[in-house]
Design a protein around this motif. Structure first.
Motif, PDB file in Angstrom:
ATOM      1  N   THR A 154      41.535  42.364  32.761  1.00 32.95           N
ATOM      2  CA  THR A 154      40.598  41.722  33.594  1.00 32.95           C
ATOM      3  C   THR A 154      39.215  41.072  32.330  1.00 32.95           C
ATOM      4  N   THR A 155      38.524  40.251  33.301  1.00 28.79           N
ATOM      5  CA  THR A 155      37.276  39.856  31.996  1.00 28.79           C
ATOM      6  C   THR A 155      36.279  39.925  33.796  1.00 28.79           C
ATOM      7  N   VAL A 156      35.533  39.062  33.165  1.00 25.28           N
ATOM      8  CA  VAL A 156      33.867  39.174  33.515  1.00 25.28           C
ATOM      9  C   VAL A 156      33.341  38.731  33.314  1.00 25.28           C
ATOM     10  N   ASN A 172      34.757  35.282  32.082  1.00 23.34           N
ATOM     11  CA  ASN A 172      34.834  35.222  31.286  1.00 23.34           C
ATOM     12  C   ASN A 172      33.839  35.630  30.202  1.00 23.34           C
ATOM     13  N   ASP A 193      30.372  39.927  37.608  1.00 20.74           N
ATOM     14  CA  ASP A 193      31.120  39.751  38.610  1.00 20.74           C
ATOM     15  C   ASP A 193      32.476  40.044  38.135  1.00 20.74           C
ATOM     16  N   ILE A 194      33.402  40.354  38.657  1.00 19.71           N
ATOM     17  CA  ILE A 194      34.742  40.911  37.497  1.00 19.71           C
ATOM     18  C   ILE A 194      35.542  39.751  38.338  1.00 19.71           C
ATOM     19  N   ASP A 195      36.329  38.383  37.482  1.00 20.73           N
ATOM     20  CA  ASP A 195      36.840  37.086  37.923  1.00 20.73           C
ATOM     21  C   ASP A 195      37.950  37.535  38.351  1.00 20.73           C
ATOM     22  N   PHE A 208      38.926  38.905  41.233  1.00 21.90           N
ATOM     23  CA  PHE A 208      39.332  40.267  41.669  1.00 21.90           C
ATOM     24  C   PHE A 208      40.517  40.443  42.950  1.00 21.90           C
ATOM     25  N   GLU A 250      33.000  43.554  44.279  1.00 16.99           N
ATOM     26  CA  GLU A 250      33.635  43.918  42.363  1.00 16.99           C
ATOM     27  C   GLU A 250      32.608  42.976  41.518  1.00 16.99           C
ATOM     28  N   VAL A 299      40.786  49.226  38.583  1.00 14.24           N
ATOM     29  CA  VAL A 299      39.875  47.978  37.804  1.00 14.24           C
ATOM     30  C   VAL A 299      38.847  48.602  38.460  1.00 14.24           C
ATOM     31  N   ILE A 322      35.259  45.120  28.375  1.00 17.32           N
ATOM     32  CA  ILE A 322      35.712  44.545  29.718  1.00 17.32           C
ATOM     33  C   ILE A 322      37.573  44.158  29.233  1.00 17.32           C
ATOM     34  N   CYS A 365      35.892  49.673  35.147  1.00 21.01           N
ATOM     35  CA  CYS A 365      34.877  48.593  35.015  1.00 21.01           C
ATOM     36  C   CYS A 365      33.653  49.913  34.748  1.00 21.01           C
TER      37      CYS A 365
END
Ligand code: C2E
Ligand code: C2E
Length: 179
Positions: A130-132, A166, A46-48, A50, A89, A65, A114, A69
């Motif tokens: 961006t982080t996941v 992250n 899941d994209i942090d 988003f 996301e 983004v 990422i 990703c």
């Protein structure tokens, strides 16, 4: 007919299998793994923050983004590994014939790739990153049910979010942390 079929199975934004088609393909892979008694891992990503990206830089940036990703994950996994967009996301990766320690290596590779991406606002006045967060579930012996794997990966993902984002968390970490 081909076009209609593609539209029904491929997410039009990111060009990876959509939720429905990921589910169908995953079920087939799970069935085979169960039959062969092979280990298998399920990653939920899941994209942090988003929503913050959409709200701050606008939806076209949010779309960029998501696409970046998807491309990054695709480049970081093997051909036989299955990537899908679960919605919003959220992405998932099914890793056939993969043990938990290997899945951790792969998830870390995705997380770092990422985090290393750099994005620019349309006016090029700002760049951002961006982080996941990633949750991992492990299937072996009697645990090949899609719903169960999904639930465990989702809980591990929840813990990754709770622990600061992250991050990669395995369902086995979650169980040992509760003891
Ligand atoms: P490694 O990167 O430390 O990976 C260790 C093991 O994790 C691999 O053992 C494999 O079982 C699993 N693994 C790692 N990445 C993936 C992945 O994207 N998908 C899947 N399904 N499994 C993965 P293996 O196959 O014996 O590979 C040993 C080492 O050989 C790897 O260590 C890596 O250094 C190298 N290697 C193998 N295939 C590739 C490749 O396609 N590209 C690159 N760059 N290195 C590779
Ligand atoms: P592939 O197996 O579909 O893997 C695609 C990409 O996933 C690799 O691109 C790499 O970025 C990543 N990847 C897959 N497995 C591993 C792994 O075990 N460790 C690491 N660190 N990364 C992994 P890459 O490296 O450009 O390789 C492109 C293709 O070349 C691979 O496609 C595979 O068909 C072949 N290849 C590269 N290295 C090896 C290897 O050590 N053993 C084998 N059997 N094939 C390899």
């Amino acid at each position: 007919k081909e076009k209609a079929e593609k539209e029904a199975t491929i997410d039009s934004l990111t060009q990876v299998p959509n939720r429905h088609s990921f589910y169908n393909r995953a079920k087939a892979i799970l069935k085979q793994a169960d039959h062969l008694g092979e280990p298998l891992c399920f990653l939920m990503l899941d994209i942090d923050f988003f929503k913050h990206i959409n709200d701050t830089y606008g939806h076209p940036q949010g779309d960029r983004v998501l696409i970046a990703c998807a491309r990054t994950i695709e480049k970081t996994i093997r051909e036989k590994d299955l990537l899908g967009r679960l919605g919003g996301e959220e992405f998932a990766v099914l890793l056939p014939n993969t043990k938990i320690d290997e899945a951790r290596v792969i998830a870390e590779r995705i997380r770092i790739s990422i985090a290393e991406l750099s994005f620019h606002t349309p006016a090029l006045t700002q760049s951002y990153h961006t982080t996941v967060s990633i949750g991992i579930a492990y299937a072996s012996e009697n645990m090949y049910a899609y719903e169960l794997l999904y639930k465990h990966a989702d809980l591990a993902l929840y813990l990754a979010k709770q622990s600061g984002r992250n991050l990669v968390v395995c369902d086995t970490d979650r169980l040992s942390a509760r003891k």
